[in-house]
Design a protein around this motif. Structure first.
Motif, PDB file in Angstrom:
ATOM      1  N   VAL A 112       0.837  -1.207   0.000  1.00 19.81           N
ATOM      2  CA  VAL A 112       0.000   0.000   0.000  1.00 19.81           C
ATOM      3  C   VAL A 112       0.868   1.252   0.000  1.00 19.81           C
ATOM      4  O   VAL A 112       2.051   1.204   0.335  1.00 19.81           O
ATOM      5  CB  VAL A 112      -0.947   0.035   1.225  1.00 19.81           C
ATOM      6  CG1 VAL A 112      -1.877  -1.169   1.249  1.00 19.81           C
ATOM      7  CG2 VAL A 112      -0.157   0.129   2.527  1.00 19.81           C
ATOM      8  N   ALA A 113       0.255   2.371  -0.360  1.00 13.90           N
ATOM      9  CA  ALA A 113       0.932   3.666  -0.249  1.00 13.90           C
ATOM     10  C   ALA A 113       1.170   3.977   1.226  1.00 13.90           C
ATOM     11  O   ALA A 113       0.372   3.604   2.093  1.00 13.90           O
ATOM     12  CB  ALA A 113       0.084   4.752  -0.904  1.00 13.90           C
ATOM     13  N   GLN A 114       2.264   4.660   1.497  1.00 14.25           N
ATOM     14  CA  GLN A 114       2.652   4.915   2.889  1.00 14.25           C
ATOM     15  C   GLN A 114       1.947   6.119   3.501  1.00 14.25           C
ATOM     16  O   GLN A 114       2.379   6.629   4.526  1.00 14.25           O
ATOM     17  CB  GLN A 114       4.173   5.108   2.968  1.00 14.25           C
ATOM     18  CG  GLN A 114       4.965   3.870   2.552  1.00 14.25           C
ATOM     19  CD  GLN A 114       4.560   2.630   3.341  1.00 14.25           C
ATOM     20  OE1 GLN A 114       4.564   2.647   4.568  1.00 14.25           O
ATOM     21  NE2 GLN A 114       4.203   1.566   2.644  1.00 14.25           N
ATOM     22  N   CYS A 115       0.871   6.578   2.865  1.00 13.01           N
ATOM     23  CA  CYS A 115       0.099   7.686   3.425  1.00 13.01           C
ATOM     24  C   CYS A 115      -1.290   7.169   3.788  1.00 13.01           C
ATOM     25  O   CYS A 115      -1.600   5.996   3.586  1.00 13.01           O
ATOM     26  CB  CYS A 115       0.018   8.840   2.416  1.00 13.01           C
ATOM     27  SG  CYS A 115      -0.696   8.362   0.813  1.00 13.01           S
ATOM     28  N   ARG A 116      -2.124   8.026   4.333  1.00 17.35           N
ATOM     29  CA  ARG A 116      -3.451   7.626   4.809  1.00 17.35           C
ATOM     30  C   ARG A 116      -4.479   8.583   4.221  1.00 17.35           C
ATOM     31  O   ARG A 116      -4.476   9.767   4.541  1.00 17.35           O
ATOM     32  CB  ARG A 116      -3.452   7.675   6.340  1.00 17.35           C
ATOM     33  CG  ARG A 116      -4.749   7.236   7.004  1.00 17.35           C
ATOM     34  CD  ARG A 116      -4.605   7.213   8.521  1.00 17.35           C
ATOM     35  NE  ARG A 116      -3.772   6.109   8.952  1.00 17.35           N
ATOM     36  CZ  ARG A 116      -4.213   4.869   9.203  1.00 17.35           C
ATOM     37  NH1 ARG A 116      -5.500   4.592   9.042  1.00 17.35           N
ATOM     38  NH2 ARG A 116      -3.391   3.923   9.593  1.00 17.35           N
ATOM     39  N   ASP A 117      -5.346   8.073   3.333  1.00 20.35           N
ATOM     40  CA  ASP A 117      -6.298   8.977   2.668  1.00 20.35           C
ATOM     41  C   ASP A 117      -7.659   9.029   3.352  1.00 20.35           C
ATOM     42  O   ASP A 117      -8.507   9.827   2.981  1.00 20.35           O
ATOM     43  CB  ASP A 117      -6.441   8.639   1.182  1.00 20.35           C
ATOM     44  CG  ASP A 117      -7.080   7.269   0.910  1.00 20.35           C
ATOM     45  OD1 ASP A 117      -7.771   6.728   1.792  1.00 20.35           O
ATOM     46  OD2 ASP A 117      -6.892   6.739  -0.201  1.00 20.35           O
ATOM     47  N   GLY A 118      -7.872   8.174   4.353  1.00 22.63           N
ATOM     48  CA  GLY A 118      -9.120   8.239   5.108  1.00 22.63           C
ATOM     49  C   GLY A 118     -10.255   7.395   4.548  1.00 22.63           C
ATOM     50  O   GLY A 118     -11.331   7.347   5.130  1.00 22.63           O
TER      51      GLY A 118
END
Length: 212
Positions: A112-118
């Protein structure tokens, strides 16, 4: 008169399974009216464009693969619509990220991408930045079915932007990635061929209107 079916492939936490009673109204997670429709196969997308054309008197159709890439890139040349860092998706599109990893059953080992989109599943439209053409959600949320038959190589494709009607028409083209897939599959150039009869809970479509 088109029936959009009453079974749809869902991720059950360990594998994909075709789930009876799952459909675009009930894909397996909560959606609002402002979410993209999913559990759509290629025929469903085609039927919707034809229905909308009849209803409105305007000419609606599925996009060609080259049109989709042109629209997604918006004259940019980067690997992802947002640039060269696959982990920087969270302002630009709903792909598999830390939210999905923590909230989707069985996703703890996903890439997964290492950010958090909610958003673990689909997101409402226009929650992410528009691209250079002012288009939203060209990457992520739901895969887009396109008109084209799938070919392994894009060499020899029509040069005028039209859909490729020859090749292996037992597979149709998907573009754009989705909420369940990694940054690698959200690259602008990533292409996928898929059985046009299949309905998955991350498969949708976009349509275009031909100018009058």
């Amino acid at each position: 008169g088109h029936d959009a079916g009453n079974s749809c492939w869902n991720w059950n936490g360990s594998k994909w399974e075709e789930k009876s009673g799952s459909n675009w109204r009930n894909p397996g997670f909560a959606q609002g009216d402002d979410h993209p429709v999913v559990c759509m196969n290629w025929e469903d997308a085609k039927a919707y464009a034809n229905w909308l054309s009849r209803k409105t008197g305007k000419s609606y159709r599925m996009l060609s693969e080259s049109e989709y890439e042109y629209a997604a890139r918006a004259r940019g040349q980067s690997t992802w619509i947002w640039g060269e860092d696959g982990n920087a998706s969270c302002q630009y599109g709903n792909i598999a990220d830390q939210t999905a990893r923590s909230d989707v059953t069985g996703a703890s080992n996903w890439t997964v991408a290492q950010c958090r989109d909610g958003y673990a599943y689909t997101s409402p439209i226009k929650r992410f930045k528009a691209n250079g053409f002012g288009l939203y959600d060209m990457t992520g949320n739901a895969w887009s079915w396109l008109e084209d038959c799938y070919s392994d190589s894009y060499s020899g494709a029509p040069s005028n932007g039209s859909a490729w009607k020859s090749g292996d028409c037992s597979q149709r083209v998907l573009r754009g990635g989705s909420w369940i897939y990694s940054p690698q599959l959200a690259r602008v150039a990533y292409r996928n061929g898929f059985n046009p009869a299949n309905r998955n809970y991350d498969l949708g479509f976009r349509i275009a209107r031909t100018k009058d």
